[in-house]
Write an enzyme that holds these catalytic residues in place. Structure first.
Site, PDB file in Angstrom:
ATOM      1  N   HIS A  91      35.560   3.526   1.553  1.00 17.44           N
ATOM      2  CA  HIS A  91      34.773   2.708   2.485  1.00 17.44           C
ATOM      3  C   HIS A  91      35.240   2.935   3.929  1.00 17.44           C
ATOM      4  O   HIS A  91      35.510   1.981   4.665  1.00 17.44           O
ATOM      5  CB  HIS A  91      34.894   1.228   2.108  1.00 17.44           C
ATOM      6  CG  HIS A  91      33.708   0.400   2.490  1.00 17.44           C
ATOM      7  ND1 HIS A  91      33.344   0.192   3.797  1.00 17.44           N
ATOM      8  CD2 HIS A  91      32.799  -0.261   1.742  1.00 17.44           C
ATOM      9  CE1 HIS A  91      32.284  -0.598   3.844  1.00 17.44           C
ATOM     10  NE2 HIS A  91      31.923  -0.873   2.603  1.00 17.44           N
TER      11      HIS A  91
ATOM     12  N   ASP B  29      21.580  -0.314   5.408  1.00 17.11           N
ATOM     13  CA  ASP B  29      22.624  -0.682   4.451  1.00 17.11           C
ATOM     14  C   ASP B  29      22.054  -0.422   3.061  1.00 17.11           C
ATOM     15  O   ASP B  29      21.843  -1.339   2.273  1.00 17.11           O
ATOM     16  CB  ASP B  29      23.036  -2.146   4.618  1.00 17.11           C
ATOM     17  CG  ASP B  29      24.270  -2.515   3.797  1.00 17.11           C
ATOM     18  OD1 ASP B  29      24.878  -1.608   3.201  1.00 17.11           O
ATOM     19  OD2 ASP B  29      24.614  -3.713   3.734  1.00 17.11           O
TER      20      ASP B  29
ATOM     21  N   GLU C 114      29.224   6.112   2.013  1.00 14.35           N
ATOM     22  CA  GLU C 114      29.972   5.844   0.787  1.00 14.35           C
ATOM     23  C   GLU C 114      29.323   6.595  -0.372  1.00 14.35           C
ATOM     24  O   GLU C 114      28.232   6.241  -0.810  1.00 14.35           O
ATOM     25  CB  GLU C 114      29.979   4.345   0.500  1.00 14.35           C
ATOM     26  CG  GLU C 114      30.525   3.495   1.638  1.00 14.35           C
ATOM     27  CD  GLU C 114      29.962   2.085   1.589  1.00 14.35           C
ATOM     28  OE1 GLU C 114      30.195   1.372   0.593  1.00 14.35           O
ATOM     29  OE2 GLU C 114      29.258   1.699   2.547  1.00 14.35           O
TER      30      GLU C 114
ATOM     31  N   HIS D 295      31.880  -4.917  -4.312  1.00 16.65           N
ATOM     32  CA  HIS D 295      33.078  -4.080  -4.151  1.00 16.65           C
ATOM     33  C   HIS D 295      34.271  -4.546  -4.983  1.00 16.65           C
ATOM     34  O   HIS D 295      35.411  -4.509  -4.521  1.00 16.65           O
ATOM     35  CB  HIS D 295      33.469  -3.992  -2.680  1.00 16.65           C
ATOM     36  CG  HIS D 295      32.504  -3.240  -1.826  1.00 16.65           C
ATOM     37  ND1 HIS D 295      31.714  -2.221  -2.301  1.00 16.65           N
ATOM     38  CD2 HIS D 295      32.195  -3.370  -0.496  1.00 16.65           C
ATOM     39  CE1 HIS D 295      30.962  -1.738  -1.311  1.00 16.65           C
ATOM     40  NE2 HIS D 295      31.229  -2.432  -0.215  1.00 16.65           N
TER      41      HIS D 295
END
Length: 363
Positions: free
Chosen positions: A191, A263, A328, A117
């Site tokens: 996010h 994830d 996302e 990120h």
């Protein structure tokens, strides 16, 4: 429509910068509160089937929560815009035009270092320049940030604009644009952590999720894509029809083991350019429904697996594991190192543009 109110003080950063909180509303009573620290959506109030407004995103009542040692230690990126590259880059490095760029290895899943990120101080931790403007007769909040060449190891001066607005049909619309003076990877995303029962109101395991994706990008133990685009059909990653988030999250599956749950990046089944439905989430007790539309090729579904109850949110309730989920919209993780993936390189003279809408309804 009445204009949105003037911004309010939200706090002061540790280096003395004043931070503001901005409010957007629409004629249906939907409200978004957004701070220019990290271009972060702090609150998002949407009605349930009875018309009752609840805040459906995780976050904190003041800047202190976002800058606290506890938050920085785990950094779940609540509600922020992340960049210059959202998601992971393997080995915290990439090669572009024959030159290797070293990034900060700020994440080590499976004891394998990567950049996550944007690095040690990504776009989620900077103070953006904010301006309230009118666009097509509606209020719009425009955030700007200039990421200088060399920041977090990335080449090129990147000029970024992120615009937030509320649509008449209860959508939170986020439009991104960027230009650069040197070739550089760009992959921006929002996010936000959602709980359609209301933040601080239990887990998200009973939410029913549908993803418009027949493939996903499996990962290694470092959560880096292997390069495969794997069909989801019949397995725990198959959300082509609605399943509750909790139905298969504990299944004996190597991929679920690597992520301690969901994830992962799903490859969207795009049939045309432009905004396309990517995901639908329904919460049966409140009746709330969220649809995600995007121009992006992928979407990362994260089930809040690493939340651990140490952070206390706006309602005074702790955020335990799986108390919020993320969707996302993005290009695929590690794209700078995987030439078979859609390119994330922005070239001088070109404009990066992408749009995502989170639209809410109730039944």
């Amino acid at each position: 429509m009445a204009s949105s109110p003037a911004p309010r003080p939200f706090g002061t950063t540790k280096d003395g910068a004043a931070v503001q909180l901005y409010t957007l509303t629409n004629r249906n009573g939907m409200k978004a509160e957004i701070t220019n620290y990290g271009a972060t959506v702090v609150r998002l109030l949407v009605p349930d089937r009875a018309g009752k407004l609840d805040d459906v995103v995780l976050g904190f009542p003041s800047l202190d929560g976002y800058t606290s040692d506890a938050f920085r230690k785990s950094n779940p990126y609540f509600g922020a815009i992340v960049g210059r590259f959202g998601n992971r880059i393997a080995h915290a490095a990439f090669t572009l035009q024959g030159k290797t760029y070293q990034l900060a290895a700020n994440n080590t899943p499976g004891d394998l270092p990567c950049s996550l990120h944007g690095g040690l101080k990504g776009f989620d931790q900077v103070v953006w320049e904010a301006k309230q403007v009118k666009r097509n007769g509606a209020d719009c909040l425009q955030m700007r940030y200039v990421s200088k060449s060399g920041e977090e190891g990335y080449p090129g001066n990147l000029r970024v604009t992120v615009s937030f607005s509320l649509t008449p049909d209860n959508g939170l619309k986020i439009h991104y644009s960027a230009t650069t003076d040197q070739a550089t990877p760009v992959n921006l995303t929002h996010h936000g952590y959602f709980n359609l029962k209301g933040e601080g109101n239990g887990d998200i395991l009973g939410h029913q999720l549908t993803l418009q994706a027949s493939r996903f990008t499996p990962v290694d133990k470092g959560l880096i894509p292997t390069g495969e685009l794997r069909p989801v059909k019949g397995g725990p990653f198959d959300f082509l029809a609605a399943h509750t988030i909790g139905e298969r999250i504990l299944a004996q599956d190597e991929q679920l083991g690597f992520g301690q749950g969901y994830d992962h990046n799903w490859v969207l089944d795009r049939k045309k350019r432009g905004l396309t439905l990517a995901a639908t989430v329904e919460e049966p007790t409140s009746g709330r429904r969220m649809e995600v539309f995007t121009t992006e090729p992928g979407i990362q579904f994260y089930a809040g697996n690493f939340l651990d109850g140490t952070l206390v949110g706006k309602a005074g309730q702790a955020y335990p594991r799986r108390s919020g989920f993320c969707l996302e919209t993005q290009h695929y993780p590690d794209s700078p190192n995987q030439p078979q993936f859609p390119s994330t390189i922005l070239w001088p003279g070109r404009v990066y543009r992408t749009t995502t809408v989170y639209r809410f309804s109730a039944k």
